[in-house]
Write a protein that holds these residues in place. Structure first.
Motif, mmCIF file in Angstrom:
data_model
loop_
_atom_site.group_PDB
_atom_site.id
_atom_site.type_symbol
_atom_site.label_atom_id
_atom_site.label_comp_id
_atom_site.label_asym_id
_atom_site.label_seq_id
_atom_site.Cartn_x
_atom_site.Cartn_y
_atom_site.Cartn_z
ATOM 1 N N TRP A 98 0.843 -1.199 0.000
ATOM 2 C CA TRP A 98 0.000 0.000 0.000
ATOM 3 C C TRP A 98 0.873 1.241 0.000
ATOM 4 N N GLY A 99 0.496 2.220 -0.809
ATOM 5 C CA GLY A 99 1.057 3.548 -0.638
ATOM 6 C C GLY A 99 0.511 4.119 0.657
ATOM 7 N N PHE A 100 1.337 4.845 1.391
ATOM 8 C CA PHE A 100 0.990 5.226 2.766
ATOM 9 C C PHE A 100 1.439 6.660 3.043
ATOM 10 N N THR B 4 -3.864 1.591 -3.254
ATOM 11 C CA THR B 4 -3.378 0.566 -4.173
ATOM 12 C C THR B 4 -3.082 1.252 -5.511
ATOM 13 N N LEU B 5 -2.817 0.483 -6.532
ATOM 14 C CA LEU B 5 -2.578 1.056 -7.858
ATOM 15 C C LEU B 5 -3.877 1.479 -8.540
ATOM 16 N N GLN B 6 -5.000 1.093 -7.952
ATOM 17 C CA GLN B 6 -6.295 1.410 -8.560
ATOM 18 C C GLN B 6 -7.124 2.429 -7.781
ATOM 19 N N ALA C 214 -0.389 9.113 -1.368
ATOM 20 C CA ALA C 214 -0.291 7.669 -1.149
ATOM 21 C C ALA C 214 -0.285 6.906 -2.472
ATOM 22 N N TYR C 215 -1.105 7.349 -3.420
ATOM 23 C CA TYR C 215 -1.178 6.680 -4.725
ATOM 24 C C TYR C 215 0.164 6.749 -5.454
ATOM 25 N N ALA C 216 0.789 7.919 -5.435
ATOM 26 C CA ALA C 216 2.081 8.066 -6.108
ATOM 27 C C ALA C 216 3.120 7.135 -5.490
ATOM 28 N N ALA C 217 3.077 6.975 -4.170
ATOM 29 C CA ALA C 217 4.010 6.058 -3.510
ATOM 30 C C ALA C 217 3.785 4.625 -3.991
ATOM 31 N N ALA C 218 2.520 4.230 -4.155
ATOM 32 C CA ALA C 218 2.219 2.888 -4.663
ATOM 33 C C ALA C 218 2.762 2.710 -6.081
ATOM 34 N N ARG C 219 2.609 3.734 -6.901
ATOM 35 C CA ARG C 219 3.126 3.679 -8.277
ATOM 36 C C ARG C 219 4.652 3.597 -8.286
ATOM 37 N N VAL C 220 5.292 4.328 -7.398
ATOM 38 C CA VAL C 220 6.751 4.320 -7.319
ATOM 39 C C VAL C 220 7.255 2.931 -6.931
ATOM 40 N N VAL C 221 6.616 2.311 -5.966
ATOM 41 C CA VAL C 221 7.025 0.965 -5.537
ATOM 42 C C VAL C 221 6.938 -0.007 -6.714
#
Length: 199
Positions: free
Chosen positions: A49-51, A75-77, A185-192
């Motif tokens: 999870w992006g957090f 999440t990514l969605q 948070a979404y951007a962090a999920a995309r980065v991961v």
């Protein structure tokens, strides 16, 4: 010894096309225990999870924040923005964060983690500090979400200063606040995902 990789400058980032952020149709505001249970069920199927968190800013010297006031998981969605006013919602957020089976990834999470321990009486488990990942890959400066998005996607991540310094303790969050919070948070999920880290 690894060569130091350059971090893009503000001027370089300003020339890039915009990062495609989540709209309100992919953001859920979570205010009650029932809504939190639905969010938990949706998040459970995703291992990472992006957090991030947001706290009402303090403007007086030595004033201590009683934040975080919201916690964002994505999440990514889809992203969920949890308000921490309702005790039942707060309890479920604490359980989510303390669960070691899901990675919580973000930038500059030291302060967020300290505030969560103080407010929710749990230490977030399986936290992935993305700045450290970039440092291990040769970037000397803290990347932050803007730098990471620029490096990985050649895109510009928009952050509203007005939203950043707004009242996150407000019972009625504005659409601008929701978009700002969720996309951190979404951007962090995309980065991961883009970093392709080993499981």
């Amino acid at each position: 010894m690894n060569a130091t990789r350059p971090t893009p400058s503000k001027d370089e980032i300003a020339l890039l096309p915009e990062f495609d952020r989540l709209g309100l149709d992919r953001i859920t505001l979570v205010e009650t225990a029932r809504q939190a249970a639905e969010a938990v069920a949706a998040l459970r199927d995703h291992p990472v999870w992006g957090f991030d968190t947001e706290s009402k800013p303090t403007f007086v010297k030595d004033q201590v924040s009683d934040g975080p006031h919201i916690v964002q998981l994505s999440t990514l969605q889809h992203a969920w923005v949890f308000q921490l006013t309702d005790p039942g919602c707060r309890e479920q957020v604490a359980e989510l964060l303390a669960h070691a089976g899901h990675t919580k990834a973000g930038f500059g999470l030291g302060d967020d983690t300290r505030r969560i321990v103080a407010k929710l009486a749990v230490a977030p488990a399986a936290v992935l500090e993305l700045n450290q990942v970039f440092r291990q890959r040769g970037y000397r400066k803290d990347m932050g979400v803007k730098g990471a998005v620029a490096v990985l996607f050649r895109q510009r991540f928009i952050k509203s200063k007005k939203a950043a310094t707004s009242n996150w303790a407000n019972p009625q969050l504005s659409p601008g606040q929701l978009v700002y919070a969720a996309n951190d948070a979404y951007a962090a999920a995309r980065v991961v995902e883009a970093l392709n880290l080993p499981a």
